[in-house]
Design a protein around this motif. Structure first.
Motif, PDB file in Angstrom:
ATOM      1  N   ALA A   8       4.167   3.272 -12.309  1.00 17.58           N
ATOM      2  CA  ALA A   8       3.517   2.721 -11.119  1.00 17.58           C
ATOM      3  C   ALA A   8       3.333   3.875 -10.138  1.00 17.58           C
ATOM      4  N   ILE A   9       2.097   4.062  -9.673  1.00 16.36           N
ATOM      5  CA  ILE A   9       1.782   5.156  -8.753  1.00 16.36           C
ATOM      6  C   ILE A   9       1.425   4.557  -7.396  1.00 16.36           C
ATOM      7  N   ILE A  10       2.114   5.023  -6.362  1.00 14.97           N
ATOM      8  CA  ILE A  10       1.911   4.485  -5.023  1.00 14.97           C
ATOM      9  C   ILE A  10       1.175   5.530  -4.195  1.00 14.97           C
ATOM     10  N   ALA A  15      -2.739  13.654  -4.773  1.00 15.34           N
ATOM     11  CA  ALA A  15      -1.531  13.635  -5.601  1.00 15.34           C
ATOM     12  C   ALA A  15      -1.495  12.410  -6.506  1.00 15.34           C
ATOM     13  N   GLY A  16      -1.774  11.251  -5.941  1.00 17.96           N
ATOM     14  CA  GLY A  16      -1.738  10.028  -6.729  1.00 17.96           C
ATOM     15  C   GLY A  16      -2.804   9.980  -7.807  1.00 17.96           C
ATOM     16  N   ALA A 107       3.283   8.781  -3.863  1.00 18.75           N
ATOM     17  CA  ALA A 107       2.263   9.764  -3.477  1.00 18.75           C
ATOM     18  C   ALA A 107       1.451   9.227  -2.303  1.00 18.75           C
ATOM     19  N   MET A 108       2.168   8.696  -1.324  1.00 12.76           N
ATOM     20  CA  MET A 108       1.488   8.016  -0.208  1.00 12.76           C
ATOM     21  C   MET A 108       1.158   8.920   0.964  1.00 12.76           C
ATOM     22  N   SER A 263      -4.450  21.542  -3.053  1.00 11.48           N
ATOM     23  CA  SER A 263      -4.053  22.162  -4.325  1.00 11.48           C
ATOM     24  C   SER A 263      -2.602  21.852  -4.655  1.00 11.48           C
ATOM     25  N   LYS A 264      -1.753  21.880  -3.656  1.00 11.38           N
ATOM     26  CA  LYS A 264      -0.336  21.550  -3.864  1.00 11.38           C
ATOM     27  C   LYS A 264      -0.191  20.096  -4.309  1.00 11.38           C
ATOM     28  N   ALA A 265      -0.908  19.200  -3.634  1.00 10.96           N
ATOM     29  CA  ALA A 265      -0.815  17.784  -3.968  1.00 10.96           C
ATOM     30  C   ALA A 265      -1.261  17.513  -5.401  1.00 10.96           C
ATOM     31  N   VAL A 266      -2.378  18.116  -5.793  1.00 11.93           N
ATOM     32  CA  VAL A 266      -2.899  17.920  -7.150  1.00 11.93           C
ATOM     33  C   VAL A 266      -1.909  18.433  -8.200  1.00 11.93           C
TER      34      VAL A 266
END
Length: 286
Positions: A8-10, A15-16, A107-108, A263-266
């Protein structure tokens, strides 16, 4: 209740969405939830994400969403209310719908939720983030609904219709759709009072007696989503695999701290998804 899913991705920001793409690429099932617009979509211009120069945040976000849509990943516009560990997996409460997942990726984005005094202390003892989940507990009792989301009026009406005496608090004008027998107070809640349960709220110079307070925000703070989540300087603490202190729960993107960059989030979404998939495969081999 649906069958258990892998992840489950939040959150459906960079990032999400990256976590979703990489979860699916490793053959795992997922559901992706998001209840608010991503801040990237409001950026006027992006120059520092490799491969995309002089592009608006909205255009870049649209490309990210197009990517996941092409892979048949559906972004569910729903709010996650809380997450409960349950044996070897998790029960994810989506506004009253329970989704079972083996792993969870938070990943909110950076939390901008400011809790008020008494909120955390009385969470679960009169403080709630979901009217449809907890409403029946306060039938024939009084509940204050604090308008902080687009669904607040609908949820206040729901509570009223199941027999709750509702007081609606908002800094906006009284909604036309609000049931006429619901009391309206203009303002914001400054504090929730009570020893072991909610007894009253403070609104400006008024003390309003109540049995419950429904904080109907668009986003729930990470520490309110899942009990015991460890923070570091206001951000979710993670290791190099993006694991939090709660086994099976990952975090990625701005919610883990600086630098607050796409880039960090990805990359963190990818790392979290890869590790979650690897851990699920190890469980299957046992």
């Amino acid at each position: 209740m649906s069958d258990i899913i892998d992840v489950a991705i939040i959150g459906a920001g960079p990032a999400g969405l990256s976590a979703a793409v990489n979860t699916l690429a490793r053959g795992k099932t997922l559901r992706l939830f998001s209840s608010s617009e991503n801040y990237l979509a409001k950026a006027e211009r992006i120059d520092n994400h490799l491969g995309f120069y002089n592009i608006s945040g909205k255009e870049l976000m649209n490309r990210f969403v197009e990517h996941v849509n092409t892979m048949n990943v559906h972004i569910e516009n729903e709010k996650v209310v809380n997450i409960l560990p349950f044996y070897d997996h998790f029960m994810v409460n989506i506004n009253g719908e329970i989704v079972e997942a083996k792993k969870v990726i938070l990943a909110m984005g950076m939390s901008k939720v400011k809790e008020i005094p008494g909120e955390s202390k009385l969470l679960g003892n009169g403080v709630s983030y979901c009217a449809t989940c907890d409403g029946m507990l306060y039938r024939n009792k009084t509940a204050v609904v604090w308008d902080q989301s687009k669904d607040a009026t609908r949820e206040a009406n729901f509570l009223n219709e199941i027999g709750v005496k509702v007081i609606f608090v908002s800094k906006n004008e009284q909604p036309k759709e609000l049931n006429p027998n619901i009391e309206f107070i203009s303002g914001t809640i400054d504090e929730v009072n009570g020893n072991t349960k909610v007894e009253s709220v403070i609104i400006g110079d008024k003390i309003i007696k109540t049995d419950a307070v429904f904080m109907l925000r668009e986003i729930v703070a990470p520490t309110a989503l899942i009990d015991g989540l460890e923070l570091d300087g206001g951000f979710i603490a993670v290791n190099s695999s993006m694991e939090t202190n709660i086994e099976g729960v990952y975090a990625a993107g701005d919610c883990t701290g600086k630098p607050l960059q796409i880039s960090k989030a990805v990359s963190e979404g990818l790392i979290a998804a890869q590790d979650a998939a690897k851990k699920i495969d190890k469980i299957k081999l046992k």
